[in-house]
Design an enzyme around this catalytic site. Structure first.
Site, PDB file in Angstrom:
ATOM      1  CB  THR A  35      -0.902   0.039   1.239  1.00 60.23           C
ATOM      2  OG1 THR A  35      -0.104   0.348   2.407  1.00 60.23           O
ATOM      3  CG2 THR A  35      -1.611  -1.287   1.454  1.00 60.23           C
TER       4      THR A  35
ATOM      5  CB  ALA B 187      12.219  -0.873  -9.123  1.00 62.93           C
TER       6      ALA B 187
ATOM      7  CD  GLU C  98      18.191  -2.642  -2.419  1.00 62.38           C
ATOM      8  OE1 GLU C  98      18.182  -1.485  -2.885  1.00 62.38           O
ATOM      9  OE2 GLU C  98      19.164  -3.127  -1.820  1.00 62.38           O
TER      10      GLU C  98
ATOM     11  CE  LYS D  23      11.161   6.506  -5.797  1.00 69.19           C
ATOM     12  NZ  LYS D  23      11.149   6.464  -7.276  1.00 69.19           N
TER      13      LYS D  23
ATOM     14  CB  VAL E 119      15.506   3.620  -3.025  1.00 72.89           C
ATOM     15  CG1 VAL E 119      16.331   4.604  -3.854  1.00 72.89           C
ATOM     16  CG2 VAL E 119      14.973   4.295  -1.774  1.00 72.89           C
TER      17      VAL E 119
ATOM     18  N   GLY F  45       8.345   1.007 -13.966  1.00 73.69           N
ATOM     19  CA  GLY F  45       7.355   0.061 -14.453  1.00 73.69           C
ATOM     20  C   GLY F  45       7.003  -1.001 -13.442  1.00 73.69           C
TER      21      GLY F  45
END
Length: 295
Positions: free
Chosen positions: A20, A76, A71, A147, A74, A271
């Site tokens: 979420t 992906a 991890e 981030k 930040v 993405g």
């Protein structure tokens, strides 16, 4: 109900994967970890939330040997936080971090040109699912700021969102506007409003190109001063961001060990597929931690 069920479960390896973007859910982290429940969080509500809550979560984690894997919050699936921890744990001294941690901004400023207006580049980023649900979180710098706070706290800096010097690309009337309708209607309305920025953004793009530079949304964390910033910068060919591709994130680590040339983590990070890969990698790390604890 979920928390009560987890607390009553005798399984020693309980895990919550919080996908979420809800601040209320982040408020449960301290309680979960106090009960030995492990957490994976690709979101940044806890990692970049109020410092007092963050400290309480960390204390609960340490006191109860719980794992908190984030991890994927930040970059992906990129090993940005892992690399940072490895540097610190092996005795290196990190002096400065810089780069771009916004896939949306990377796409927009790699795509826009004389023929592709700023608003059209943003629309394409939305179409590719590179943006947050509300693209204004990206364009205001708010998502990138979260981030940056996660990274800064990993470095031991007591930084909060309000401490980051951030350039928003949005005027207040767009940033604060209440859009009506469903997600598609809201996105269409935002794009329509962003057309007012096409002219000013094109002029910034032209100005950068006249000096053989490229526009990039660049962040810097200076460890010595504790200063953190992110802003739209015109970078020259010597900057590591100059050749940043339209789906990439990049973090350059300037350290005592890496003096002549920074250590760079760079790659695709925009993405849903890459986000999912990052979450799965966090889950695998957690599984390895469980295996280690049993030996």
């Amino acid at each position: 109900a979920l928390t009560a069920m987890l607390e009553a479960d005798v399984n020693p390896h309980r895990v919550v994967v919080d996908c979420t973007n809800d601040d209320g859910i982040a408020g449960f982290y301290e309680r979960w970890m106090s009960s030995g429940i492990n957490v994976i969080s690709p979101g940044r509500r806890a990692g970049a939330g109020p410092l007092s809550r963050y400290d309480a979560i960390r204390e609960a984690q340490r006191a109860n040997s719980a794992e908190w894997q984030y991890e994927s919050s930040v970059g992906a699936a990129l090993p940005i936080l892992t690399t940072l921890r490895d540097l610190l744990q092996t005795g290196d001294e990190v002096q400065r971090l810089r780069g771009c941690v916004s896939g949306t901004m990377a796409y927009v400023f790699r795509t826009m040109d004389e023929d592709t207006p700023f608003s059209e580049a943003v629309r394409q980023a939305m179409e590719k699912d590179f943006t947050e649900n509300d693209v204004r979180e990206d364009l205001s710098g708010y998502d990138a700021t979260r981030k940056i706070v996660v990274l800064a706290r990993e470095l031991g800096l007591n930084v909060s969102m309000e401490d980051v010097e951030v350039e928003s690309l949005l005027p207040d009337d767009i940033r604060n506007k209440e859009y009506e309708g469903d997600t598609e209607a809201m996105r269409a309305a935002v794009i329509e409003d962003l057309k007012a920025l096409d002219g000013p953004m094109l002029e910034r793009w032209r100005e950068a190109r006249r000096d053989d530079r490229e526009l990039r949304y660049k962040f810097v964390i200076d460890v010595a001063t504790g200063k953190c910033s992110c802003k739209l910068s015109a970078v020259d060919s010597k900057d590591t961001l100059y050749r940043l591709r339209n789906n990439e994130n990049l973090v350059a680590f300037e350290t005592t060990r890496y003096t002549t040339s920074p250590l760079i983590v760079k790659g695709a990070a925009a993405g849903p597929e890459l986000a999912a890969a990052g979450i799965f990698a966090d889950l695998l790390r957690l599984g390895r931690a469980f295996s280690t604890s049993q030996t």
